[in-house]
Scaffold this active site. Structure first.
Site, PDB file in Angstrom:
ATOM      1  N   LYS A  21       0.809  -1.227   0.000  1.00  0.00           N
ATOM      2  CA  LYS A  21       0.000   0.000   0.000  1.00  0.00           C
ATOM      3  C   LYS A  21       0.840   1.274   0.000  1.00  0.00           C
ATOM      4  O   LYS A  21       2.036   1.252   0.270  1.00  0.00           O
ATOM      5  CB  LYS A  21      -0.985  -0.035   1.173  1.00  0.00           C
TER       6      LYS A  21
ATOM      7  N   ARG B 109      -3.514 -10.074   5.014  1.00  0.00           N
ATOM      8  CA  ARG B 109      -4.037 -10.113   3.636  1.00  0.00           C
ATOM      9  C   ARG B 109      -2.934  -9.615   2.714  1.00  0.00           C
ATOM     10  O   ARG B 109      -2.515  -8.456   2.807  1.00  0.00           O
ATOM     11  CB  ARG B 109      -5.278  -9.211   3.564  1.00  0.00           C
TER      12      ARG B 109
END
Ligand code: HH2
Length: 273
Positions: free
Chosen positions: A214, A248
Site C-alpha cells: 500500500k 491479507r
C-alpha cells in the site's frame, strides 16, 4: 478457520479487476484466476480473498452486473483449491451469489454499512464476516482524514458495528475485525495503527490487516507498488508481533515465509526458566 491458533493465517488476494493498484488486469479471465488461486494455495495461503471492484483511493464503483460478471467466475475458479474462499464485496447480492458458489467468508470494507441487505445475507448463511473500518468511501476517504484519536475512534466504530451485527443475527464466533490500513488514514495514522494494533485485542475478536504494497509503504520508502515487498514484509512481521490473526497479502509465497518465521519467534512456548 482459526482452529490451530499457533499459525498466522495468510489471506491471498485475487483481484478480478482491470484497475487494482497492484495486480489490476493480471487475473482477469477465469483461467488466469484459477491458475493464480492454485499458485497461492501451493505457496501457503490459508484463505483466498476474491475482489472484483478496486477500492484504491479515488476508485469509481462498478455496477452490480459488472461486479458479478467479474467475481463469480473467479470464485468458481478458487473454490476447487479446497481453501476457504472469501468474497471482498459490500454488495449483498454479490455476497449471496458467491456464498452459493462455495465462498465461506464475506470481507466487507464498509463494515456492513454499504448495503442494508448485507447483514441479513451474512446472518442467514452463517458465514464468516470481516468488518473493516473505513472513513467515508474509497472516493472520499483521503479527503482530510481527521480523528480525535485514531485507535479510540476505530475501537468505538468496531463496538458499534459488532453490536449491529449481533443484534441482526450474526454469530459472535463468525466476526473478524480489520482496522482498514490505508482506508481514510494519513501515513502517520496508518503507522500508528500498526504500532498500536494490540489495542484492538480488548474487543475479543480475531484481527485481520491488509498492508500489502500500500501507498503508506511507498511514502515511507519512496518506491512504486511493484517495489514494496521489503516494506510489506516489515509490516507483516510487526502485525504478527502485535498479535494479528490474519494478514491479507498479494505475494503469498514470500509473505507466508515472513509469517512462518515471525510465528516461530513470537508464538514459541513461553520460557520455563
Ligand atoms: N484492502 C484492499 C481491499 N480489500 N479488505 C480488507 N479486509 N482489508 C484491507 O486492507 C483491504 C481489503 C485494497 O487492496 P487491494 O485489493 O490490493 O487493491 P484494490 O482495492 O485496488 O483492488
Amino acid at each position: 478457520m482459526l482452529e490451530d491458533d499457533t499459525a498466522t493465517r495468510v489471506m491471498g488476494i485475487l483481484n478480478a479487476t482491470p484497475d487494482s493498484f497492484y495486480d489490476g488486469g493480471r487475473y482477469y479471465t477465469p483461467e488466469e484466476a484459477a491458475a493464480h488461486a492454485a499458485r497461492m494455495a501451493a505457496d501457503g495461503a490459508h484463505i483466498l480473498d476474491i475482489g472484483a471492484e478496486s477500492s484504491r483511493p479515488g476508485a469509481t464503483p462498478v455496477s452490480l452486473e459488472e461486479e458479478l460478471r467479474r467475481a463469480l467466475p473467479a470464485v468458481e475458479a478458487a473454490v476447487p483449491t479446497g481453501l476457504p474462499v472469501s468474497i471482498d464485496t459490500w454488495r449483498a447480492e454479490t455476497a449471496r451469489r458467491a456464498l452459493a458458489l462455495g465462498a465461506v467468508m464475506v470481507n466487507d470494507i464498509t463494515g456492513l454499512r454499504g448495503d442494508p441487505a448485507m447483514v441479513e445475507v451474512v446472518a442467514a448463511s452463517g458465514c464468516f464476516c470481516v468488518i473493516m473500518h473505513m472513513r467515508g468511501t474509497p472516493r472520499t476517504m483521503q479527503d482530510d482524514p481527521t480523528y480525535t484519536d485514531v485507535i479510540a475512534d476505530i475501537s468505538a466504530f468496531f463496538e458499534e458495528r459488532v453490536t449491529y451485527a449481533l443484534d441482526n443475527g450474526i454469530s459472535e464466533d463468525r466476526i473478524w475485525l480489520d482496522p482498514g490500513f490505508g482506508f481514510g488514514k494519513t501515513v502517520e495514522q496508518n503507522l500508528a495503527l500498526l504500532r498500536h494494533l494490540d489495542a484492538f485485542h480488548a474487543l475479543g475478536f480475531p484481527l485481520l490487516i491488509g498492508t500489502s504494497n500500500k501507498s503508506t509503504i511507498g511514502a515511507v520508502l519512496d518506491v512504486p507498488p511493484e517495489d514494496r515487498s521489503g516494506g510489506t514484509a516489515a509490516t507483516v512481521a510487526i502485525a504478527i508481533v502485535k498479535g494479528v490473526h490474519c494478514v491479507r497479502v498479494h505475494d503469498v509465497k514470500t509473505m507466508a515465509r515472513v509469517a512462518r518465521m515471525s510465528d516461530a519467534v513470537v508464538r514459541a512456548a513461553p520460557r520455563s526458566d
